[in-house]
Design an enzyme around this catalytic site. Structure first.
Site, PDB file in Angstrom:
ATOM      1  N   GLU A   1       0.839  -1.211   0.000  1.00  0.00           N
ATOM      2  CA  GLU A   1       0.000   0.000   0.000  1.00  0.00           C
ATOM      3  C   GLU A   1       0.874   1.262   0.000  1.00  0.00           C
ATOM      4  O   GLU A   1       0.724   2.150   0.859  1.00  0.00           O
ATOM      5  CB  GLU A   1      -1.014  -0.036   1.156  1.00  0.00           C
ATOM      6  CG  GLU A   1      -1.989  -1.196   1.008  1.00  0.00           C
ATOM      7  CD  GLU A   1      -3.269  -1.099   1.848  1.00  0.00           C
ATOM      8  OE1 GLU A   1      -3.343  -0.261   2.753  1.00  0.00           O
ATOM      9  OE2 GLU A   1      -4.202  -1.882   1.568  1.00  0.00           O
TER      10      GLU A   1
ATOM     11  N   GLU B   1      -4.743  -8.881  -0.705  1.00  0.00           N
ATOM     12  CA  GLU B   1      -5.580  -8.629   0.476  1.00  0.00           C
ATOM     13  C   GLU B   1      -7.026  -8.552   0.010  1.00  0.00           C
ATOM     14  O   GLU B   1      -7.352  -7.759  -0.880  1.00  0.00           O
ATOM     15  CB  GLU B   1      -5.212  -7.314   1.178  1.00  0.00           C
ATOM     16  CG  GLU B   1      -3.895  -7.386   1.920  1.00  0.00           C
ATOM     17  CD  GLU B   1      -3.570  -6.137   2.731  1.00  0.00           C
ATOM     18  OE1 GLU B   1      -4.516  -5.423   3.150  1.00  0.00           O
ATOM     19  OE2 GLU B   1      -2.372  -5.884   2.939  1.00  0.00           O
TER      20      GLU B   1
HETATM   21  O1  AHR Z   1      -5.430  -6.186   6.530  1.00  0.00           O
HETATM   22  C1  AHR Z   1      -5.421  -5.027   7.309  1.00  0.00           C
HETATM   23  C2  AHR Z   1      -4.767  -3.851   6.608  1.00  0.00           C
HETATM   24  O2  AHR Z   1      -5.502  -3.496   5.480  1.00  0.00           O
HETATM   25  C3  AHR Z   1      -3.391  -4.083   6.062  1.00  0.00           C
HETATM   26  O3  AHR Z   1      -2.412  -3.915   7.033  1.00  0.00           O
HETATM   27  C4  AHR Z   1      -3.264  -3.031   5.019  1.00  0.00           C
HETATM   28  O4  AHR Z   1      -2.387  -3.396   3.992  1.00  0.00           O
HETATM   29  C5  AHR Z   1      -4.694  -2.832   4.553  1.00  0.00           C
HETATM   30  O5  AHR Z   1      -5.029  -1.499   4.536  1.00  0.00           O
END
Ligand code: AHR
Length: 516
Positions: free
Chosen positions: A195, A316
């Site tokens: 991110e 994710e």
């Molecule tokens: O999964 C939780 C968070 O969500 C992670 O740390 C981040 O990469 C995303 O914003």
């Protein structure tokens, strides 16, 4: 179990059911095989966040909770049974605050850290590189390391790769040997940042591309360990990010990530186990929006990489609800209902469809965080429970490494209050290496069972067997007192006759069938 107000009765008609046929119908084209469904689509994510690592995967050797060399035994056994193919670590946002050298060597000498992203919790660094990579070896899964671009240095990242993967007489390999590990580990997947547009450094795509190129230059492959380099990709609808990285990084990366969470409104996420029918369908609508998002990122990648050499990794994904009352703020501990299982099923069905480009997905997260596989008791009683989402991953195991088979489907849809359509049935099919056909079916309707006739083209199977995941209500979940409220059972409502598979799917159910 406190099921709270289970208000999922259907006096209220949410939206129109748009009829298309009496029975839903489908044709399975087993003679038109697509790409292999990489096992990594079933990937997991373990961040230093809340009790994912400490109390989830790791309790330490001196814990009264049964453990194998410090790994919590019940959790380890459940993950082993799930055949998890890849585990991403140490974050997430945590990764760009993590300095790996603090997590090696004798535990008593490791400095503690403040987890700045997640509740300010103090961690003792007892779970570090050795503990993570040894866990992956024990589970038989690929490690996926997220490197620190945001607050780390090029030297630090380069040394980490050397420490983990060099078998030569190099300084970092010598340090690793001093710390008790002689042989280098195999590390394939390596993320260069996370991110980068947000917690990973608040960069622009142009700036991040330059950072990537610089870090990447010094991440030298050690011996025969070849890194699969993954760039920190877009947040869901940020197509410009993908376009810029494809242009500026191009074939210096083997994969680019994208994150997609099933959240309708970030400042009003809602409760995990108390929701209305309207909220249920809006959740499914948001979850299904992953398909156009993935398709658009893929189309952008096609512009400069028509041969699909670079993979898209949804590293994710999952649901994100309000934290459970009474748990620590910032630890993202949430319950997991049949609705979450439905989200998992629909998302996996979409990922299967795009496996010519989508080669890894990592649900967030493996234990105790967001849409987890497993919940452990936060009071330290030693109880553990498998979530409905775990059961979906377990039922879908035959899809790992199977070959995608296309299916045409005509189904009714439900119109949500926002005017979008949620198909009442979602399907996915594949052929396993030993020739079996596996079919996943989800009936999203909360109140209507669905009959589905599937014409089987190119299938010679004679028998069908299957399992179903459902419950009385979509708000049902498993807890420590009642761990099997939502659990798979044998499914008998599927019949094979003259090249047609006829199935009766109960409302809000997920079925996985195997045809032999
Ligand atoms: O999964 C939780 C968070 O969500 C992670 O740390 C981040 O990469 C995303 O914003």
């Amino acid at each position: 179990m406190t099921m709270k107000k289970q208000i999922l009765t259907f006096v209220v008609l949410l939206g129109t059911v748009c009829a298309s046929a009496d029975n839903a119908v489908a044709t399975l084209h087993a003679d038109q095989a697509g790409s292999k469904i990489n096992k990594e689509i079933y990937g997991q994510f373990a961040e230093h966040l809340g009790s994912c690592i400490y109390g989830g995967l790791w309790v330490g050797e001196d814990s009264p909770i049964p453990n194998i060399k410090g790994y919590r035994k019940d959790v380890f056994d459940a993950l082993k049974a799930l055949q998890i193919p890849v585990l991403r670590w140490p974050g997430g946002c945590f990764a760009d605050d993590y300095h790996w050298m603090d997590g090696i060597g004798p535990k008593k000498n490791r400095p503690s850290l403040r987890n700045n992203n997640w509740g300010g919790t103090i961690e003792d660094n007892s779970f570090g590189t050795h503990e993570f990579l040894n866990l992956c070896e024990m589970l038989g899964c690929e490690p996926y390391i997220s490197g620190n671009v945001g607050s780390g240095t090029v030297k630090e990242m380069a040394q980490w790769v050397e420490y983990m993967t060099s078998d030569g007489d190099t300084p970092m390999a010598r340090l690793r040997r001093q710390n008790g590990r002689d042989k280098a580990w195999k590390v394939k997947y390596f993320g260069i940042g996370n991110e980068a547009w947000g917690c990973g450094g608040n960069m622009t795509p142009e700036y991040y591309s330059n950072e990537y190129r610089k870090f990447n230059t010094y991440l030298r492959d050690q011996g025969d360990n070849k890194l699969f380099r993954i760039a920190s990709g877009a947040s869901d609808y940020d197509y410009d990010w993908t376009r810029v990285l494809m242009k500026n990084i191009g074939n210096r990366m083997q994969g680019i990530s994208v994150h997609y969470y099933t959240v309708k409104e970030w400042n009003k996420k809602g409760k995990a186990t108390i929701f209305t029918p309207e909220e249920y369908y809006l959740t499914l609508e948001k979850c299904l929006d992953v398909e156009p998002v993935v398709a658009k990122h893929c189309a952008i990648m096609d512009e400069t990489d028509p041969e699909k050499k670079i993979a898209l990794m949804v590293d994710e994904w999952g649901t994100w609800w309000d934290e459970e009352p009474g748990t620590i703020a910032g630890h993202l501990y949430q319950q997991n209902s049949l609705r979450d299982a439905m989200v998992a099923s629909l998302m996996l069905n979409v990922f299967h469809k795009y496996t010519d480009r989508v080669r890894m997905c990592n649900i967030a997260q493996v234990v105790n965080v967001l849409q987890s596989m497993i919940l452990t008791d936060q009071k330290g009683t030693g109880h553990m429970v498998l979530t409905p989402t775990y059961h979906v991953f377990e039922m879908y195991k035959p899809f790992q490494e199977a070959t995608y088979l296309p299916m045409d489907l005509t189904t009714d849809s439900i119109k949500t209050t926002e005017g979008k359509m949620v198909p009442m049935i979602s399907t996915s099919a594949a052929r396993t290496a030993d020739g079996q056909i596996v079919i996943a079916l989800a009936n999203t309707s909360l109140d209507k069972s669905q009959k589905l006739d599937i014409a089987l083209e190119g299938v010679t199977a004679k028998t069908v067997a299957g399992r179903i995941l459902t419950s009385k209500s979509a708000v049902d979940y498993n807890n420590f007192e009642h761990p099997n409220v939502v659990a798979p059972r044998e499914f008998k409502d599927a019949k094979l006759k003259k090249g047609t598979l006829s199935v009766k799917l109960p409302a809000k159910s997920i079925v996985v069938l195997t045809l032999k």
